[in-house]
Design a protein around this motif. Sequence first.
Motif, short mmCIF file in Angstrom:
data_model
loop_
_atom_site.label_atom_id
_atom_site.label_comp_id
_atom_site.label_asym_id
_atom_site.label_seq_id
_atom_site.Cartn_x
_atom_site.Cartn_y
_atom_site.Cartn_z
N LEU A 171 2.98 -0.45 -12.39
CA LEU A 171 3.52 0.80 -11.87
C LEU A 171 4.70 1.30 -12.69
N ILE A 172 5.49 0.39 -13.26
CA ILE A 172 6.63 0.82 -14.06
C ILE A 172 6.27 0.94 -15.54
N ASP A 173 4.97 0.78 -15.84
CA ASP A 173 4.47 0.91 -17.22
C ASP A 173 5.09 -0.10 -18.17
N ALA A 174 5.43 -1.29 -17.63
CA ALA A 174 5.96 -2.35 -18.48
C ALA A 174 4.86 -3.25 -19.00
N TRP A 175 3.75 -3.32 -18.29
CA TRP A 175 2.61 -4.15 -18.70
C TRP A 175 1.36 -3.56 -18.08
N ARG A 216 8.64 9.61 -13.55
CA ARG A 216 8.86 8.23 -13.99
C ARG A 216 9.82 7.48 -13.07
N ALA A 217 10.87 8.16 -12.61
CA ALA A 217 11.85 7.52 -11.74
C ALA A 217 11.24 7.08 -10.42
N VAL A 218 10.35 7.91 -9.85
CA VAL A 218 9.71 7.57 -8.58
C VAL A 218 8.79 6.37 -8.75
N ARG A 219 7.95 6.41 -9.80
CA ARG A 219 7.04 5.28 -10.06
C ARG A 219 7.82 4.01 -10.35
N ALA A 220 8.92 4.13 -11.08
CA ALA A 220 9.71 2.95 -11.42
C ALA A 220 10.34 2.33 -10.17
N ALA A 221 10.87 3.18 -9.29
CA ALA A 221 11.49 2.66 -8.07
C ALA A 221 10.47 1.92 -7.20
N CYS A 222 9.30 2.52 -7.02
CA CYS A 222 8.26 1.87 -6.21
C CYS A 222 7.74 0.61 -6.89
N GLY A 223 7.57 0.68 -8.20
CA GLY A 223 7.09 -0.48 -8.94
C GLY A 223 8.06 -1.64 -8.87
N LEU A 224 9.35 -1.36 -8.95
CA LEU A 224 10.35 -2.43 -8.87
C LEU A 224 10.34 -3.10 -7.49
N LEU A 225 10.12 -2.31 -6.45
CA LEU A 225 10.05 -2.90 -5.11
C LEU A 225 8.83 -3.80 -4.96
N VAL A 226 7.68 -3.34 -5.47
CA VAL A 226 6.47 -4.18 -5.42
C VAL A 226 6.69 -5.45 -6.25
N LEU A 227 7.30 -5.30 -7.41
CA LEU A 227 7.62 -6.46 -8.24
C LEU A 227 8.52 -7.43 -7.48
N GLY A 228 9.49 -6.89 -6.74
CA GLY A 228 10.37 -7.74 -5.94
C GLY A 228 9.60 -8.52 -4.88
N GLY A 258 0.82 -1.20 0.00
CA GLY A 258 0.00 0.00 0.00
C GLY A 258 0.85 1.26 0.00
N LEU A 259 1.92 1.25 0.79
CA LEU A 259 2.79 2.43 0.89
C LEU A 259 3.49 2.72 -0.43
N LEU A 260 4.05 1.69 -1.05
CA LEU A 260 4.79 1.87 -2.30
C LEU A 260 3.84 2.07 -3.49
N GLY A 261 2.75 1.32 -3.48
CA GLY A 261 1.82 1.41 -4.60
C GLY A 261 1.03 2.70 -4.63
N SER A 262 1.06 3.45 -3.54
CA SER A 262 0.25 4.66 -3.48
C SER A 262 0.76 5.76 -4.42
#
Length: 257
Positions: A118-122, A218-230, A16-20
């Motif tokens: 979140l990282i706009d990859a899919w 984009r950098a902020v969304r990518a960082a949070c998205g990568l953590l959620v992906l992890g 929730g924190l990262l995806g927000s």
Amino acid sequence: MMSFHGIGLLPVFLVGLLGSVHCAGMCGGIVAALSAPGQARRAFPAPVRTAGAATFAWPAAATHVAAYNAGRLASYAIAGALAGGLAGGLGRLAGLPVLQVAGYWAANLMLVALGLYLIDAWRGLAWLERGGRVLWRRVAPMLAVLKPFDSPGRLFAAGALWGWLPCGMVYSVLVTAMLSGSAPGGAAVMLAFGLGTLPMLAAIGMAGVRLRTVLQLRAVRAACGLLVLGFGLLGLWRASGGLPAGAAELLCIGAAQ
């Protein structure tokens, strides 16, 4: 963080924190309208990306932020209770433990999908949001009864309706709520998720468009998205039996040890 009915709540909170960061774009217009007393008599905005700053008095804005977020968390808890109660009833009826294992895979695959979203990859979760608009079209007209949004009670009710806005991130966490197998467990999962989104949405409500602009970088969304992906990949590793017991399990969606 504690667990409830076998589900660890810490990873749900962190999702929730990262995806927000997604909420900053999806719900930014709603937050701005409900936070600003000067806009309280305007119609509740549609769930679309918007821009524009609102000027407001801080004490009144803080009251507004608290009221509508309390309503939002209440609707999340209700949705989680419905999902957990339904899944628990079906699980007892089927009597198949394998369903729970399949559920852990599904929940972590949804986290992977959310991270990619979140990282706009899919953009696969976008179809869930499109499907949710069917429900939203039935809920949105109720907001007309609540106008003007000029009291804590009206704002709480508006926030409760906002909680049903179509959101792929919310839908992905509802899969985890189903794994709890009970109404109280599902409610606890969704509350943990909602509390994770609270710091970001409260800050947006108080700081307005300036913070929303930063969060949409984009950098902020990518960082949070990568953590959620992890988190999702770690959970899949655990579900497959490849992750040994240890502190890393605290970050996995799955049965709490």
